[in-house]
Design a protein around this motif. Structure first.
Motif, PDB file in Angstrom:
ATOM      1  N   HIS A 258       0.790  -1.231  -0.066  1.00  0.00           N
ATOM      2  CA  HIS A 258      -0.052   0.055  -0.155  1.00  0.00           C
ATOM      3  C   HIS A 258       0.989   1.201  -0.068  1.00  0.00           C
ATOM      4  O   HIS A 258       0.545   2.370  -0.663  1.00  0.00           O
ATOM      5  N   ALA A 259       2.013   1.209   0.662  1.00  0.00           N
ATOM      6  CA  ALA A 259       2.938   2.455   0.828  1.00  0.00           C
ATOM      7  C   ALA A 259       3.823   2.590  -0.636  1.00  0.00           C
ATOM      8  O   ALA A 259       4.047   3.820  -0.802  1.00  0.00           O
ATOM      9  N   GLN A 260       4.103   1.537  -1.377  1.00  0.00           N
ATOM     10  CA  GLN A 260       4.846   1.744  -2.352  1.00  0.00           C
ATOM     11  C   GLN A 260       4.181   1.867  -3.703  1.00  0.00           C
ATOM     12  O   GLN A 260       4.548   2.586  -4.669  1.00  0.00           O
ATOM     13  N   VAL A 261       2.925   1.079  -3.974  1.00  0.00           N
ATOM     14  CA  VAL A 261       2.527   0.671  -5.326  1.00  0.00           C
ATOM     15  C   VAL A 261       1.406   1.972  -5.707  1.00  0.00           C
ATOM     16  O   VAL A 261       0.805   2.510  -4.751  1.00  0.00           O
ATOM     17  N   VAL A 262       1.359   2.417  -6.844  1.00  0.00           N
ATOM     18  CA  VAL A 262       0.394   3.267  -7.495  1.00  0.00           C
ATOM     19  C   VAL A 262      -0.545   2.484  -8.084  1.00  0.00           C
ATOM     20  O   VAL A 262      -0.370   2.336  -9.335  1.00  0.00           O
ATOM     21  N   PRO A 263      -1.661   1.973  -7.507  1.00  0.00           N
ATOM     22  CA  PRO A 263      -2.511   0.989  -8.025  1.00  0.00           C
ATOM     23  C   PRO A 263      -3.613   1.584  -8.846  1.00  0.00           C
ATOM     24  O   PRO A 263      -4.159   2.511  -8.640  1.00  0.00           O
ATOM     25  N   THR A 264      -4.074   1.040 -10.179  1.00  0.00           N
ATOM     26  CA  THR A 264      -5.143   1.399 -10.944  1.00  0.00           C
ATOM     27  C   THR A 264      -5.579   0.153 -11.284  1.00  0.00           C
ATOM     28  O   THR A 264      -4.974  -0.685 -11.691  1.00  0.00           O
ATOM     29  N   ALA A 301       6.232  -8.393 -15.197  1.00  0.00           N
ATOM     30  CA  ALA A 301       7.599  -7.831 -14.894  1.00  0.00           C
ATOM     31  C   ALA A 301       7.766  -7.363 -13.706  1.00  0.00           C
ATOM     32  O   ALA A 301       6.884  -7.550 -12.836  1.00  0.00           O
ATOM     33  N   TRP A 302       8.949  -7.077 -13.371  1.00  0.00           N
ATOM     34  CA  TRP A 302       8.996  -6.661 -12.070  1.00  0.00           C
ATOM     35  C   TRP A 302       9.602  -5.178 -12.026  1.00  0.00           C
ATOM     36  O   TRP A 302      10.203  -4.588 -13.064  1.00  0.00           O
ATOM     37  N   PHE A 303       9.214  -4.490 -11.036  1.00  0.00           N
ATOM     38  CA  PHE A 303       9.516  -2.885 -11.010  1.00  0.00           C
ATOM     39  C   PHE A 303      10.358  -2.615  -9.555  1.00  0.00           C
ATOM     40  O   PHE A 303       9.791  -2.892  -8.772  1.00  0.00           O
ATOM     41  N   ASP A 304      11.421  -1.922 -10.036  1.00  0.00           N
ATOM     42  CA  ASP A 304      12.129  -1.407  -8.783  1.00  0.00           C
ATOM     43  C   ASP A 304      11.997   0.052  -8.643  1.00  0.00           C
ATOM     44  O   ASP A 304      12.505   0.791  -9.376  1.00  0.00           O
ATOM     45  N   GLY A 305      11.268   0.517  -7.576  1.00  0.00           N
ATOM     46  CA  GLY A 305      10.794   1.688  -7.381  1.00  0.00           C
ATOM     47  C   GLY A 305      11.979   2.638  -7.007  1.00  0.00           C
ATOM     48  O   GLY A 305      11.916   3.705  -7.236  1.00  0.00           O
ATOM     49  N   THR A 384     -10.320  -4.816  -6.197  1.00  0.00           N
ATOM     50  CA  THR A 384      -9.307  -4.241  -6.360  1.00  0.00           C
ATOM     51  C   THR A 384      -8.125  -4.766  -5.892  1.00  0.00           C
ATOM     52  O   THR A 384      -7.495  -4.464  -4.680  1.00  0.00           O
ATOM     53  N   PRO A 385      -7.822  -6.092  -6.404  1.00  0.00           N
ATOM     54  CA  PRO A 385      -6.609  -6.923  -5.710  1.00  0.00           C
ATOM     55  C   PRO A 385      -5.392  -6.160  -5.488  1.00  0.00           C
ATOM     56  O   PRO A 385      -4.950  -5.119  -6.384  1.00  0.00           O
ATOM     57  N   VAL A 386      -4.620  -6.481  -4.670  1.00  0.00           N
ATOM     58  CA  VAL A 386      -3.343  -5.874  -4.296  1.00  0.00           C
ATOM     59  C   VAL A 386      -2.281  -6.309  -4.937  1.00  0.00           C
ATOM     60  O   VAL A 386      -1.696  -7.457  -4.908  1.00  0.00           O
ATOM     61  N   VAL A 387      -1.451  -5.340  -5.566  1.00  0.00           N
ATOM     62  CA  VAL A 387      -0.142  -5.891  -6.271  1.00  0.00           C
ATOM     63  C   VAL A 387       0.889  -5.589  -5.283  1.00  0.00           C
ATOM     64  O   VAL A 387       1.072  -4.580  -4.620  1.00  0.00           O
ATOM     65  N   VAL A 388       1.531  -6.680  -5.126  1.00  0.00           N
ATOM     66  CA  VAL A 388       2.805  -6.908  -4.220  1.00  0.00           C
ATOM     67  C   VAL A 388       4.021  -6.669  -5.047  1.00  0.00           C
ATOM     68  O   VAL A 388       4.396  -7.495  -6.010  1.00  0.00           O
TER      69      VAL A 388
END
Length: 448
Positions: A258-264, A301-305, A384-388
């Motif tokens: 929740h703190a990292q991802v910008v979910p849509t 893919a993987w994303f490194d913020g 709205t499932p959570v992207v981990v």
């Protein structure tokens, strides 16, 4: 003076911050051999037997069953047997954790003097090695009963006496099914029923004291008047429960996501009207996700913020959410793009069985490239499932339904599957997500 050695809880796998004591296999004063089972610990991934780092006497146990021990904190203290062979201090099995580190400011260099602080010379843990093979799920014989740590944990949870369970496994090993059957038929209850306390008035009369009925809740009091609503300041009667194991890790992972991802989230319905005969819905879902990943690789893919880097994967490893009483597991279906329908069903059955038995390796619970939550098998259409992180997308499949659909010349009733796609907008565009969803829906709409 006896030489006392402190054993600090090592990392039981992939940087886990803590573990919960399930059961001690020794008590203070017991003698123990090198690598003999010391205790069972529950982590976010499995129940693990921790072996003793010494041959000698147990002088102190830090924590009772149910207590949470942080990685690097003291777990037990020993008085090693000077005449017994001990593990060489230089022997390395991949776990060398000192005492728990603190974030306090560095202290000035101490004056030359004899140090009173004991070093951790016992954190090299027996047969445990670093990486994915840390979890040793061997059936240890404790108290005359052969069972793996996960079975012992289940027996403790279900209040089943393992010594009274008839084993059905090879070499007399008690299995998960044995424990569940014993709990269901009540053939091996743990301990005897506690004796009823003798009332203080027992010496004055011989009549038995009858149990008092439980007070019943209702909208009307005993006097026949409406019960008043409690004030907002009044505390609830429920007791707080410390989260442990899988559920504790789930809380951390969801908070971090929740703190990292910008979910849509995008939602749509897959039209299954063209399907021919009975088909395996899960296998079709997996196949459609693979087709979408091939069409739009940006979501596989993987994303490194932190470093703003993206890694797109040639293979499709799908993390499949599995709901259990202990919390959420997400085992990985490896190389889903190489499996046919039968292979997908076999692999999913294996993963679910390992999750239920708590025997799944840690390596199977990480490293997936995209996720699937098939929540529709219970209820719900859209979510709205959570992207981990580090994954970029998760697909949610809702409950199958029959909808009225407008067609050329009139209306028809079609069977449809609601689909939700949540993606991290830092790593993928809305256009990429929409094209991914279209490719998934198109594949699901195919007859076979």
């Amino acid at each position: 003076m006896a030489d006392i050695k402190t054993f600090y809880l090592p990392d039981l796998g992939e940087g886990l911050p803590d573990a919960t004591v399930v059961e001690w296999h020794v008590k203070v004063g017991d003698d123990i051999k090198l690598d003999a089972p010391l205790c069972s610990m529950e982590t976010a991934k499995a129940v693990v037997d921790v072996p003793s780092p010494y041959t000698g006497k147990v002088t102190k146990l830090h924590g009772a069953p149910g207590d949470i021990i942080e990685t690097g904190a003291a777990l037990a203290e020993f008085e090693p047997d000077p005449n017994a062979k001990q593990r060489a201090e230089s022997q390395d099995t991949g776990h060398q954790h000192g005492p728990k580190k603190t974030e306090a400011a560095p202290a000035p260099a101490p004056a030359p003097a004899a140090s009173t602080e004991r070093e951790d010379e016992g954190t090299v843990v027996g047969a445990m090695v670093s990486g994915n093979t840390v979890h040793v799920e061997q059936a240890a014989s404790i108290g005359g009963v052969k069972a793996v740590p996960a079975v012992r944990a289940l027996a403790k949870k279900l209040k089943v006496d393992l010594s009274r369970v008839r084993p059905s496994g090879a070499d007399g090993v008690v299995t998960m099914k044995d424990v569940k059957d014993a709990a269901a038929n009540g053939s091996a209850p743990l301990g005897a029923a506690p004796a009823r306390a003798v009332p203080a008035s027992a010496g004055r009369h011989l009549a038995p004291e009858l149990p008092q009925p439980e007070p019943q809740r209702g909208p009307v009091s005993l006097a026949g008047k409406p019960v008043r609503t409690a004030s907002p300041s009044q505390t609830a009667s429920g007791q707080p429960e410390q989260l442990k194991g899988v559920r504790r890790n789930m809380a951390r992972v969801m908070a971090d996501a929740h703190a990292q991802v910008v979910p849509t989230t995008l939602v749509d319905d897959a039209d299954l009207h063209a399907w021919i005969g009975k088909q395996d819905i899960t296998a079709r879902l997996i196949r459609s996700i693979v087709a979408a990943c091939k069409a739009v690789p940006a979501l596989n893919a993987w994303f490194d913020g932190k470093n703003l880097t993206r890694t797109m994967h040639p293979q499709v490893d799908i993390g499949i959410a599995v709901d259990t009483d202990d919390g959420l597991f997400v085992p990985a279906l490896r190389n889903a793009d190489m499996l046919d329908g039968a292979g997908i069903r076999t692999a999913i059955k294996r993963l679910r069985s390992q999750v239920e038995d708590r025997t799944i390796p840690a390596s199977e619970l990480s490293g997936y490239t995209i996720s699937l939550s098939n929540f529709g098998m219970f209820a719900g259409r859209y979510a709205t499932p959570v992207v981990v992180p580090p994954t970029v997308a998760i697909i949610g499949a809702g409950k199958l339904c029959h909808d009225v659909v407008a067609v050329m010349g009139g209306i028809e009733v079609h069977r449809r599957m609601p689909i939700s796609l949540t993606f991290d907008h830092r790593a993928a565009t809305g256009g990429e997500a929409a094209r991914f969803l279209k490719a998934l829906l198109d594949d699901l709409a195919l007859p076979n």
